[in-house]
Design an enzyme around this catalytic site. Structure first.
Site, mmCIF file in Angstrom:
data_model
loop_
_atom_site.group_PDB
_atom_site.id
_atom_site.type_symbol
_atom_site.label_atom_id
_atom_site.label_comp_id
_atom_site.label_asym_id
_atom_site.label_seq_id
_atom_site.Cartn_x
_atom_site.Cartn_y
_atom_site.Cartn_z
ATOM 1 N N HIS A 1 42.280 38.344 33.190
ATOM 2 C CA HIS A 1 43.859 38.305 33.418
ATOM 3 C C HIS A 1 44.291 36.986 32.781
ATOM 4 O O HIS A 1 45.612 37.063 32.358
ATOM 5 C CB HIS A 1 44.509 38.453 34.821
ATOM 6 C CG HIS A 1 45.751 38.710 35.028
ATOM 7 N ND1 HIS A 1 46.500 39.609 34.519
ATOM 8 C CD2 HIS A 1 46.558 37.935 35.509
ATOM 9 C CE1 HIS A 1 47.538 39.642 34.596
ATOM 10 N NE2 HIS A 1 47.847 38.597 35.494
ATOM 11 N N ASP B 1 40.090 42.665 32.057
ATOM 12 C CA ASP B 1 41.147 42.303 33.055
ATOM 13 C C ASP B 1 40.851 43.116 34.405
ATOM 14 O O ASP B 1 41.283 44.491 34.213
ATOM 15 C CB ASP B 1 42.679 42.363 32.513
ATOM 16 C CG ASP B 1 43.504 41.744 33.359
ATOM 17 O OD1 ASP B 1 43.573 41.725 34.538
ATOM 18 O OD2 ASP B 1 44.816 41.403 32.918
ATOM 19 N N SER C 1 51.745 38.694 32.528
ATOM 20 C CA SER C 1 51.630 39.415 33.859
ATOM 21 C C SER C 1 53.194 39.900 34.095
ATOM 22 O O SER C 1 53.582 40.765 33.529
ATOM 23 C CB SER C 1 50.911 38.404 34.867
ATOM 24 O OG SER C 1 50.767 39.319 36.086
#
Length: 712
Positions: A689, A657, A582
């Site tokens: 994600h 995601d 991320s």
């Protein structure tokens, strides 16, 4: 000492030592402490309770016909689990009716709602199938929930069908559900709120119909599916929200005045004890926050408290409305989050805490003795302790002792403290201690005596600190091989997150059971975790160092961490890798394209590659609006610097995601192609994600480790 850890262990959840009680909560009469627990140490949880009077413990729910806890999740449930980062399965939520004459507990399970009253059996509520975000009214006679985008109320006695309180829901328009931005970025998962007397509900109507649908294709299924999301990209329109109040028996909605500007965020909603309704409204630029109070007859609003912040205002969950009418409020106006007490009109106030440390959260307010309980970093930025301070002033008193991290819950009568404590050396121990002056030893509710770093074959990481050339103090954690061979220099890998609103390095068990870092250390790497400027809980100035231009001060601090550690004779400063997910994926890519002289190998997961492709609230909070900061957006995009890639870079992404879309990696691949730069790519077609599939996680860890072995 245990055998060397395996890749299967690295990929396994829950982490060792993390299978203890979760979501602790006292019953309203303070007679029992409830908690979610898995006796076998898996992700499959049950609802347990400890009897304060007798010391007995066991499953709180009485049932002779237990429902099957697992079933395919609806899309909305699946996405709400993503927002809350929930991995556990089975029973993951429970709640009590706050003012029921007999203990009334609600649990959602297997797609239905179940209620248990007193010593009766757990009973399924007919008409509750498909309920989302269910909550009991104060006296436990009714439960509200959302289904098909509408708000419903159902009697817990099972004596009639549910009542639908709202109408008009359609694709992109919902009543009673928190919109995506509220759930993902603002910490508001609720879309409706029961009044204290249970006679009405405030609810949000969220209209996203004007936001173009973003399509996500499930290409890893035998039969492809398409998801459509109303995703508000930075600089683009947000959902339009309205706040209304409707009677629990039905009837017209009274819409409330949230201001003339329609481009705002509805951050918090709360009822006052006297039945008044309040809301916190944040401006689009997130520099203005107003606490509003409403006339429920006319819908008119009155501003109680208004704050301005520069470069931004961080939201909190600290506001409390007292029976006296006073308002407990927290603010970072001093540069550090502290507590303030306002009068009922929001006019006069006094500071309850101060100094260069942060209030982390408000745990409870004892209105009878006029004391507020809160956690803070007053002892150290690396620790979390419980304190209390008088609402009429005085010095804060520390209530927890063991060094490390304390998660605390107080009983409603303020006689008991449930303290979940851990640090790098010790997994979580849950103790119960009297707070009312009555003596006696602390009661150990849970202790994992079979788990320790040595028994797991792990070594707690070393905590380091150093100063940057311009005087900032940074904290890091170092994992290294157990035995350092004389004369050998080990390659260094940086495990990075680096983004705001997070703190990786502190004294807690999760740092020790970072199984990837531990495994890499066992394979002959030194691993460094470092909280650069921009990360959380060090004060506003420390966090705001990245304002308007991401990926610069954070990267500079990570480079200083590499240089600091490379002074050790066993660390090879010429063989440095980096990995992250991320924001950490973003940082990894930035390191490879802008600091290739330092970082030779990177593994980047679910990376944001251009901030115009991420959501409004998060991105504009730190970067401002794209129209007013085009230079900052361009400089902060990895795609801008693609031609600078020199080392080996592995990009990883889940194709479904819905948070950081695969589009980010696709855009970076296109930029690398234009720049004629080689890269490697690993895709997970059915992951979002947060990767969840056990085999997929094991495959990921093996691939990552081999990538560093081969290239570093």
């Amino acid at each position: 000492m245990a055998d060397k850890i395996s890749l299967e262990q690295v990929a396994r959840y829950p982490r060792p030592g993390n299978a203890g009680p979760k979501k602790l909560g006292f019953t309203p009469d303070s007679s029992r402490l409830a908690y979610l627990f898995s006796p076998e140490g898996s992700l499959q949880q049950q609802l347990w309770a400890y009897e304060m009077a007798t010391g007995g413990r066991g499953n709180l729910l009485q049932t002779t016909d237990a429902p099957t806890p697992n079933r395919p999740l609806s899309r909305e449930e699946e996405l709400r689990r993503e927002r809350s980062r929930t991995r556990e399965v089975g029973l993951t939520q429970y709640s009590f009716a706050s003012h029921a004459p007999t203990l009334t507990v609600l649990v959602p399970l297997a797609g239905w709602l179940y209620v248990q009253v007193g010593q009766g059996e757990l009973t399924r509520l007919e008409g509750s199938e498909g309920a989302i975000d269910a909550r009991l009214n104060p006296d436990g006679t009714a439960v509200a929930f959302v289904r098909d985008g509408e708000l419903h109320v159902l009697s817990t006695a099972g004596d009639g069908p549910s009542r639908t309180l709202t109408d008009g829901a359609e694709d992109g328009l919902t009543n009673g559900l928190a919109e995506y931005i509220a759930q993902e970025e603002m910490g508001r998962s609720e879309g409706y709120w029961w009044s204290p007397n249970g006679q009405s509900l405030a609810y949000v109507q969220a209209d996203s119909r004007h936001i173009p649908s973003y399509q996500i294709v499930h290409q890893g299924l035998d039969q492809p599916e398409i998801e459509e999301h109303r995703y508000p990209f930075a600089g683009q329109p947000n959902a339009r929200v309205r706040l209304g109040v409707v009677g629990a028996e039905g009837g017209p909605t009274t819409w409330l005045d949230l201001g003339d500007d329609s481009d705002f965020y509805l951050a918090r909603v709360a009822w006052r004890p006297d039945g008044g309704l309040t809301a916190q409204v944040q401006s689009r630029d997130q520099r203005d926050l107003r606490l509003l109070s409403f006339d429920l007859t006319t819908g008119a609003a009155h501003t109680l408290i208004e704050e301005r912040g520069d470069p931004w205002l961080n939201l909190s969950h600290d506001t409390r409305f007292l029976e006296s009418g006073e308002i407990l409020w927290s603010s970072e106006r001093s540069g550090f989050r502290h507590l303030y007490l306002y009068d009922a009109q929001g006019q006069q106030f006094c500071a309850l805490t101060g100094s260069e440390w942060m209030v982390i959260d408000v745990v409870a307010v004892d209105q009878a003795t006029r004391q507020v309980y809160f956690r803070s970093t007053a002892q150290s930025p690396l620790e979390r302790h419980l304190y209390r301070v008088g609402l009429d002033g005085g010095q804060p008193q520390r209530l927890t002792e063991g060094a490390g991290t304390h998660e605390c819950v107080l009983s409603p009568d303020f006689r008991w403290l449930a303290d979940s404590w851990n640090n790098r050396e010790h997994p979580t121990t849950v103790t119960l201690r009297r707070l009312d002056g009555v003596g006696g030893e602390a009661i150990i509710l849970y202790e994992d005596s079979q788990t320790s770093p040595a028994l797991l074959g792990l070594r707690p990481p070393e905590i380091i600190s150093f100063q940057t050339p311009d005087g900032a103090t940074l904290y890091g954690a170092v994992f290294q091989p157990e035995v350092l061979e004389p004369g050998r220099r080990y390659p260094l890998i940086v495990a990075v997150y680096g983004g705001p609103a997070a703190q990786q390095v502190r004294d807690f068990w999760d740092l020790t059971v970072d199984m990837r870092a531990q495994y890499l250390a066992s394979e002959g790497f030194v691993v460094l975790k470092l909280d650069n400027r921009g990360s959380a809980n060090r004060g506003l100035a420390f966090e705001a160092a990245l304002a308007g231009k991401m990926g610069y001060i954070e990267l500079a601090d990570q480079i200083e961490g590499v240089r600091y550690l490379a002074q050790r004779p066993y660390v090879d400063g010429h063989r440095v890798g980096i990995y992250g997910w991320s924001y950490g994926g973003y940082m990894t890519c930035m390191a490879l394209v802008r600091a290739g002289d330092v970082f030779k190998v990177g593994v980047a997961g679910a990376s944001v590659t251009s901030w115009d492709g991420y959501d409004t609230h998060y991105t504009e909070h730190y970067m401002g609006h794209p129209a007013t900061n085009p230079e900052g957006y361009a400089a902060s995009a990895i795609t801008t610097h693609a031609k600078g890639l020199e080392g080996k870079l592995l990009l990883i992404h889940g194709l479904v995601d819905e948070n950081v879309h695969f589009r980010h990696t696709a855009r970076l691949v296109a930029a690398f192609t234009q720049a004629q730069k080689p890269y490697d790519l690993l895709l997970f077609p059915e992951e979002r994600h947060m990767p969840r599939d056990a085999k997929g996680l094991e495959y990921l860890e093996r691939y990552l480790t081999d990538y560093f072995r081969k290239n570093l």
